[in-house]
Design an enzyme around this catalytic site. Structure first.
Site, mmCIF file in Angstrom:
data_model
loop_
_atom_site.group_PDB
_atom_site.id
_atom_site.type_symbol
_atom_site.label_atom_id
_atom_site.label_comp_id
_atom_site.label_asym_id
_atom_site.label_seq_id
_atom_site.Cartn_x
_atom_site.Cartn_y
_atom_site.Cartn_z
ATOM 1 N N HIS A 24 -9.181 -6.437 -4.113
ATOM 2 C CA HIS A 24 -7.783 -6.615 -3.687
ATOM 3 C C HIS A 24 -7.467 -8.085 -3.473
ATOM 4 C CE1 HIS A 24 -3.942 -5.841 -1.789
ATOM 5 N NE2 HIS A 24 -4.090 -4.559 -2.086
ATOM 6 N N HIS A 25 -6.259 -8.485 -3.898
ATOM 7 C CA HIS A 25 -5.841 -9.877 -3.764
ATOM 8 C C HIS A 25 -5.698 -10.288 -2.296
ATOM 9 C CE1 HIS A 25 -4.633 -13.643 -5.304
ATOM 10 N NE2 HIS A 25 -3.985 -13.231 -6.366
ATOM 11 N N ALA A 26 -5.582 -9.349 -1.399
ATOM 12 C CA ALA A 26 -5.547 -9.685 0.026
ATOM 13 C C ALA A 26 -6.869 -10.272 0.486
ATOM 14 C CB ALA A 26 -5.217 -8.439 0.859
#
Length: 502
Positions: A136-138
């Site tokens: 995830h880009h988070a």
């Protein structure tokens, strides 16, 4: 334990039924010896998880969404939630591989577990295997994603056998700073939410002033009357005396690339010779990135022209830029900004187009070097966390219909120029894949330089881009065109372009 930043949380907020926010990579491996199998990968992951914090932390949500989530250790971590295996049907060609990976790429990650998956894909036509990994880009940006990948790879085929055994979880001999920590309890989360809410008006005002200093390069805002004057006034308030190059027009033309996206994804992947790209760059006194941007500009011009949809104005592209410092190595989360610049798709001559890209990117890089833009993070910090969570999907969908801020995102991630190995198998290619949103458009182009090649991964929404493989083909034509136009006969001797679909 660490709370997500406003930018990290925005990658969570943007997810909807039609939008996923993970970054991914497709590695093609030469596994003729059969060394890459599920058991070998499982052993490798358990041995090296501690080297990549993003792989062992899960989200701890604040009740009622009153504040941004925290990263916390997963007490019930189970590799079966992350490692999967499948086989392609015969003949296992590149188009079948792309279809299978596109289906996986379109699925959201399960937030009940650490936000990543790895898929071992057997049955490739040449006897090799593929490994598709998404995170995830988070949790990661381009630089930390490369660090995560590097932790699993070796310099020699037997490197995974020569390392001493490691523990995949916290142990007594590991520094405390490296150990995953528990999230604060309910009372701690609510207390933090109260404190952050009370302090938010002051922080939001500071963020608005800081962002206003770059308003002349912020998509949409740059077109407001008096944007340049507002930017200068804001820089006086913050005592920012850096002289910035004049910003170009960032008016976004209408194209088929922009509009609401669906939940479906199509993708293509292929490689061009880095040596050829460097030859063009050297012949024109430009950087490799300038040539990459020119290839993408030319490919998009050809693709749009075929459909009678080439606008008279340049496309507007966002280029992510890493601002991660050495002290933040292996830190979970994002430290990125973005340069927004015009792509001269409106220039018909390839030589003039190349020169225009070089001039445009040079000006954007000079401005960024003088005063690295923080507006991306500042804008994410303006609204309180509960409001941002609820409002983001609606804002992104509205922007896609009424006023798209950019036409697309293009990323170029530098990688190692020597072979790497996973579980004893050589990595032949590594194709990166990124995020589509309503606001950023239905096309994303990412490339990764590795072992003498530039590996491109193109992700598209099929409702916006009807032929993702054709677009990849235009990249080859664009490089051929530059070699023919700008490289002397002597320079061209022996030069070939290898655009592979796998």
């Amino acid at each position: 334990m660490r709370q997500l930043t406003a930018l990290d949380a925005q990658f969570l907020n943007v997810e909807t039924e039609t939008t996923t926010a993970h970054v991914a990579g497709l590695a093609i491996l030469d596994s003729m010896r059969g060394s890459v199998n599920r058991d070998a990968i499982e052993a490798l992951l358990l041995d090296r998880l501690h080297l990549s914090p993003a792989l062992s932390l899960r989200l701890a949500e604040v009740p009622l969404g009153l504040d941004r989530p925290y990263w916390a250790a997963d007490p019930r971590f189970d590799l079966r939630n992350h490692l999967f295996e499948l086989s392609l049907p015969a003949p296992g060609d590149d188009w079948q591989l792309a279809r299978v990976v596109a289906e996986i790429h379109a699925r959201r990650l399960d937030r009940a577990h650490p936000l990543w998956e790895m898929h071992l894909i057997n049955g490739l036509a040449d006897g090799g295997v593929a490994i598709y990994t998404k995170v995830h880009h988070a949790a990661i940006d381009g630089v930390s994603g490369a660090e995560t990948l590097a932790a699993l790879l070796d310099l020699t085929p037997d490197g995974h056998l020569s390392r001493p055994p490691q523990c995949g979880h916290a142990s007594a001999d590991r520094p405390e700073a490296e150990r995953p920590q528990a999230a604060p309890g309910l009372l701690g989360m609510l207390t933090g939410a109260v404190v952050n809410t009370a302090a938010h008006p002051v922080r939001a005002a500071q963020s608005v002033v800081k962002a206003a200093g770059d308003i002349d390069v912020i998509p949409l805002a740059a077109g407001l009357p008096g944007a340049k004057l507002i930017a200068k006034a804001a820089r006086l308030v913050t005592r920012d005396r850096h002289r910035r190059p004049e910003s170009p027009s960032l008016t976004v033309p209408r194209t088929p690339l922009n509009g609401p996206i669906s939940a479906r994804r199509h993708l293509s992947f292929g490689s061009v010779s880095l040596k050829d790209v460097k030859r063009v760059a050297k012949a024109n006194a430009m950087s490799v990135n300038d040539v990459v941007m020119t290839l993408c500009t030319s490919a998009l011009r050809s693709w749009l022209s075929e459909r009678g949809a080439l606008p008279a104005e340049p496309l507007i592209v966002a280029v992510p830029v890493a601002v991660r410092t050495a002290g933040a190595r292996n830190r979970v989360g994002n430290q990125i900004s973005a340069m927004v610049a015009p792509m001269p798709t409106n220039i018909p001559d390839p030589v003039e187009r190349l020169q225009a890209v070089g001039a445009t990117m040079s000006r954007a890089k000079r401005r960024f070097a003088l005063a690295p833009a923080t507006w991306l993070n500042e804008l994410c910090s303006v609204l309180p966390a509960p409001v941002t969570t609820l409002a983001t999907p609606a804002i992104f969908r509205l922007a896609s219909v009424a006023f798209p801020p950019i036409n697309l995102i293009i990323s170029n991630v530098p990688g190692p120029q020597f072979p790497l190995y996973l579980c004893g198998a050589r990595v032949l290619s590594y194709y990166p894949m990124s995020v589509l949103t309503d606001m950023s458009g239905g096309l994303n182009i990412t490339c990764f330089s590795y072992d003498g090649m530039l590996d491109f991964g193109i992700v598209a929404c099929p409702e916006r881009v009807d032929d993702v493989w054709g677009l990849l083909g235009h990249l080859r034509t664009a490089l051929d065109e530059l070699l023919d136009e700008r490289v002397s006969d002597e320079f061209r001797d022996g030069v070939g372009v290898d655009l592979m679909a796998g």
